[in-house]
Write an enzyme that holds these catalytic residues in place. Structure first.
Site, PDB file in Angstrom:
ATOM      1  CB  SER A  44      27.106 -25.644  67.650  1.00  0.00           C
ATOM      2  OG  SER A  44      26.653 -25.227  68.929  1.00  0.00           O
ATOM      3  CB  CYS A  79      26.329 -18.999  62.873  1.00  0.00           C
ATOM      4  SG  CYS A  79      25.281 -18.503  64.261  1.00  0.00           S
ATOM      5  NE  ARG A  83      26.064 -23.183  71.941  1.00  0.00           N
ATOM      6  CZ  ARG A  83      25.138 -24.097  72.140  1.00  0.00           C
ATOM      7  NH1 ARG A  83      25.303 -25.024  73.037  1.00  0.00           N
ATOM      8  NH2 ARG A  83      24.022 -24.085  71.464  1.00  0.00           N
ATOM      9  CB  ILE A 105      20.382 -15.745  63.136  1.00  0.00           C
ATOM     10  CG1 ILE A 105      20.008 -14.864  61.940  1.00  0.00           C
ATOM     11  CG2 ILE A 105      19.167 -16.491  63.689  1.00  0.00           C
ATOM     12  CD1 ILE A 105      19.549 -15.638  60.726  1.00  0.00           C
ATOM     13  CG  HIS A 113      23.943 -16.786  59.313  1.00  0.00           C
ATOM     14  ND1 HIS A 113      23.919 -18.156  59.249  1.00  0.00           N
ATOM     15  CD2 HIS A 113      23.710 -16.464  60.609  1.00  0.00           C
ATOM     16  CE1 HIS A 113      23.664 -18.645  60.453  1.00  0.00           C
ATOM     17  NE2 HIS A 113      23.546 -17.637  61.298  1.00  0.00           N
ATOM     18  CD  GLU A 138      24.605 -18.618  55.746  1.00  0.00           C
ATOM     19  OE1 GLU A 138      24.022 -19.057  56.753  1.00  0.00           O
ATOM     20  OE2 GLU A 138      25.724 -18.053  55.813  1.00  0.00           O
TER      21      GLU A 138
END
Length: 187
Positions: free
Chosen positions: A49, A79, A106, A133, A169, A171
């Site tokens: 980030s 995320c 975070r 993750i 995630h 994806e």
């Protein structure tokens, strides 16, 4: 329908592959001129980030994307993307788009070794696979933020107006149900 995927750093290729599997066209947003092209929704991928926030500002994309989000463009953030949308970070002085009234921690599950996979209920969908993750989680939300999922009693997915933010995630898993929810927001 076309989805803009922030492609300055992080797991953008995996999001593009998930969209392609659903027959949805995507466009990589790598520079300011890309943000002027037409797209109907936006994906903020996982990654780092701090690096993403810095690059979006250096590439002069930040203000345009913030305006698009504030103007109602549907957003799916995963995320690092969740961190970018948070109004406040509990363990970092930085704040980025600040478009969701929530406080996010975070790297809340620790370093890479703290990564894990589970399945949990997701509001309106049933159980979905979740891969975490170096993931954040949401510590607090304002009353108008809808909590979509919790894992280990921690908030890991929220919806606020035109934005869905996830700690995990989607994806990286074969399940496309969260993408389908996102696409419903656009349709």
């Amino acid at each position: 329908m076309k989805i803009g995927v922030i492609a300055v750093q992080g797991a953008f290729i995996e999001h593009e592959a998930a969209l392609q599997k659903l027959g949805i066209e995507s466009i990589e947003l790598r520079q300011k001129s890309d943000t002027q092209k037409g797209y109907d929704g936006l994906i903020l991928p996982g990654g780092e980030s701090t690096v993403q926030g810095k690059l979006l500002k250096e590439l002069d994309m930040f203000d345009t994307i913030k305006t698009q989000i504030e103007s109602g463009m549907p957003v799916l953030a995963t995320c690092a993307g969740m961190i970018l949308l948070a109004n406040e970070l509990s363990n970092d002085a930085h704040a980025y788009f600040q478009t969701i009234p929530m406080t996010v921690k975070r790297n809340a599950y620790g370093r890479q070794l703290g990564s894990f996979h589970t399945e949990a209920d997701f509001c309106g969908i049933d159980k979905v696979p979740m891969t975490f993750i170096r993931a954040p989680y949401v510590e607090t939300v304002s009353p108008d933020v809808e909590i979509l999922a919790k894992v280990q009693e921690k908030i890991v997915a929220v919806r606020y107006k035109n934005q869905i933010a996830l700690s995990f995630h989607p994806e990286l898993d074969d399940d496309t149900s969260i993408y389908n929810e996102f696409l419903k927001m656009i349709a």
